[in-house]
Write a protein that holds these residues in place. Structure first.
Motif, PDB file in Angstrom:
ATOM      1  N   LEU A  71       0.969  -1.720   0.258  1.00  0.00           N
ATOM      2  CA  LEU A  71      -0.272   0.067  -0.045  1.00  0.00           C
ATOM      3  C   LEU A  71       0.808   1.451   0.275  1.00  0.00           C
ATOM      4  N   LEU A  72       1.644   1.083   0.384  1.00  0.00           N
ATOM      5  CA  LEU A  72       2.717   2.673   0.936  1.00  0.00           C
ATOM      6  C   LEU A  72       3.855   2.534  -0.455  1.00  0.00           C
ATOM      7  N   ARG A  73       3.633   1.578  -0.711  1.00  0.00           N
ATOM      8  CA  ARG A  73       4.533   1.386  -1.752  1.00  0.00           C
ATOM      9  C   ARG A  73       3.932   2.463  -3.228  1.00  0.00           C
ATOM     10  N   ARG A  74       2.224   1.755  -3.538  1.00  0.00           N
ATOM     11  CA  ARG A  74       2.068   1.942  -4.539  1.00  0.00           C
ATOM     12  C   ARG A  74       1.445   3.172  -4.249  1.00  0.00           C
ATOM     13  N   GLU A  75       1.110   3.608  -3.163  1.00  0.00           N
ATOM     14  CA  GLU A  75       0.113   5.122  -3.056  1.00  0.00           C
ATOM     15  C   GLU A  75       2.009   6.217  -2.550  1.00  0.00           C
ATOM     16  N   GLY A  76       3.549   5.526  -3.146  1.00  0.00           N
ATOM     17  CA  GLY A  76       4.240   6.691  -2.543  1.00  0.00           C
ATOM     18  C   GLY A  76       5.091   7.465  -1.269  1.00  0.00           C
ATOM     19  N   LEU A  77       4.203   6.359   0.313  1.00  0.00           N
ATOM     20  CA  LEU A  77       4.564   7.367   1.189  1.00  0.00           C
ATOM     21  C   LEU A  77       5.304   6.356   2.090  1.00  0.00           C
ATOM     22  N   TYR A  78       5.158   7.362   3.640  1.00  0.00           N
ATOM     23  CA  TYR A  78       6.728   6.090   4.205  1.00  0.00           C
ATOM     24  C   TYR A  78       5.470   5.751   5.115  1.00  0.00           C
ATOM     25  N   THR A  79       6.491   5.015   5.959  1.00  0.00           N
ATOM     26  CA  THR A  79       5.435   4.882   7.362  1.00  0.00           C
ATOM     27  C   THR A  79       5.232   6.238   8.837  1.00  0.00           C
ATOM     28  N   SER A  80       6.190   6.674   8.583  1.00  0.00           N
ATOM     29  CA  SER A  80       5.805   7.676   9.956  1.00  0.00           C
ATOM     30  C   SER A  80       4.394   8.516   8.720  1.00  0.00           C
ATOM     31  N   HIS A  81       4.339   8.263   7.767  1.00  0.00           N
ATOM     32  CA  HIS A  81       3.377   8.698   7.446  1.00  0.00           C
ATOM     33  C   HIS A  81       1.786   8.658   8.174  1.00  0.00           C
ATOM     34  N   LEU A  82       1.962   7.457   8.132  1.00  0.00           N
ATOM     35  CA  LEU A  82       1.012   6.943   8.413  1.00  0.00           C
ATOM     36  C   LEU A  82       1.329   7.129  10.292  1.00  0.00           C
ATOM     37  N   SER A  83       2.476   6.681  10.798  1.00  0.00           N
ATOM     38  CA  SER A  83       2.867   7.559  12.510  1.00  0.00           C
ATOM     39  C   SER A  83       2.135   8.275  12.905  1.00  0.00           C
ATOM     40  N   ALA A  84       2.587   9.414  11.860  1.00  0.00           N
ATOM     41  CA  ALA A  84       2.371  11.326  12.280  1.00  0.00           C
ATOM     42  C   ALA A  84       0.627  10.906  11.666  1.00  0.00           C
ATOM     43  N   TRP A  85       0.253  10.801  11.383  1.00  0.00           N
ATOM     44  CA  TRP A  85      -1.491  10.270  10.968  1.00  0.00           C
ATOM     45  C   TRP A  85      -2.258   9.534  11.662  1.00  0.00           C
ATOM     46  N   ARG A  86      -1.740   8.659  12.181  1.00  0.00           N
ATOM     47  CA  ARG A  86      -2.530   8.063  13.281  1.00  0.00           C
ATOM     48  C   ARG A  86      -2.554   9.031  14.564  1.00  0.00           C
ATOM     49  N   LYS A  87      -1.347   9.444  14.931  1.00  0.00           N
ATOM     50  CA  LYS A  87      -1.002  10.618  16.010  1.00  0.00           C
ATOM     51  C   LYS A  87      -2.426  11.647  15.867  1.00  0.00           C
ATOM     52  N   GLN A  88      -2.236  11.730  14.480  1.00  0.00           N
ATOM     53  CA  GLN A  88      -3.497  13.672  14.549  1.00  0.00           C
ATOM     54  C   GLN A  88      -4.692  13.057  14.769  1.00  0.00           C
ATOM     55  N   ARG A  89      -5.134  11.725  13.800  1.00  0.00           N
ATOM     56  CA  ARG A  89      -6.433  11.266  14.193  1.00  0.00           C
ATOM     57  C   ARG A  89      -6.704  11.262  15.571  1.00  0.00           C
ATOM     58  N   ARG A  90      -5.964  10.148  16.260  1.00  0.00           N
ATOM     59  CA  ARG A  90      -6.124  10.200  17.893  1.00  0.00           C
ATOM     60  C   ARG A  90      -6.312  11.487  18.315  1.00  0.00           C
ATOM     61  N   GLU A  91      -5.569  12.741  18.061  1.00  0.00           N
ATOM     62  CA  GLU A  91      -5.682  13.917  19.192  1.00  0.00           C
ATOM     63  C   GLU A  91      -6.990  15.078  18.011  1.00  0.00           C
ATOM     64  N   GLY A  92      -7.474  14.430  17.349  1.00  0.00           N
ATOM     65  CA  GLY A  92      -8.155  14.964  16.417  1.00  0.00           C
ATOM     66  C   GLY A  92      -8.284  15.980  15.671  1.00  0.00           C
TER      67      GLY A  92
END
Length: 159
Positions: A71-92
């Motif tokens: 999924l990350l290769r297909r979208e051109g993303l890094y695992t750090s993106h997922l970590s940061a976005w999960r944190k943002q989602r938790r914080e609203g």
């Protein structure tokens, strides 16, 4: 002719556009090829809140080993993106990111007050002009009264 003068080639001796130093007598042609030494800076990617949530949902739906990496290769993303976005989602923060960017619109009451102030200033300027016109008309009327009063009295004395 201007190309020849700009490139330092003239028919005469030591004048204003004369050849200097070891420059080439033939006109040089400018090319538009980019300088290979200058590297263009990549543009920073921006992700919408909707996109971030969709990717997080897809990542959470992955159950097999290697699916998240695909999924990350297909979208051109890094695992750090997922970590940061999960944190943002938790914080609203993702809810806050979906708001439109830029300056907030003015309060409707403030907008109305500003419009009323402009109308008031315009009306006061028009009132001042009207007062000046009335004053000038009064002066003209007084002058005409004086002229007609003296001219009428002088004209009645003649036989």
């Amino acid at each position: 002719m201007s190309d020849v003068l700009l490139n330092g080639v003239t028919g005469g001796g030591g004048g204003k556009g004369a050849r200097r130093g070891g420059s080439s007598p033939t006109p040089t042609k400018q090319t538009t090829t980019p300088d290979p030494e200058l590297v263009e800076r990549p543009k920073r990617r921006r992700f919408t809140a909707k996109y971030k949530l969709r990717i997080l949902e897809e990542a959470e739906a992955c159950t097999e080993p290697g699916e998240i990496g695909a999924l990350l290769r297909r979208e051109g993303l890094y695992t750090s993106h997922l970590s940061a976005w999960r944190k943002q989602r938790r914080e609203g923060a993702l809810a806050g990111l979906s708001r439109p960017r830029g300056r907030k619109g003015a309060d409707p009451i403030e907008r109305e007050n500003a419009a009323l102030r402009r109308r008031l200033e315009r009306a006061e300027r028009e009132l001042e002009r009207a007062r000046k016109v009335i004053e000038v008309q009064g002066n003209v009327s007084a002058l005409l009264g004086e002229l007609l009063g003296t001219g009428g009295a002088g004209g009645s004395t003649e036989p």
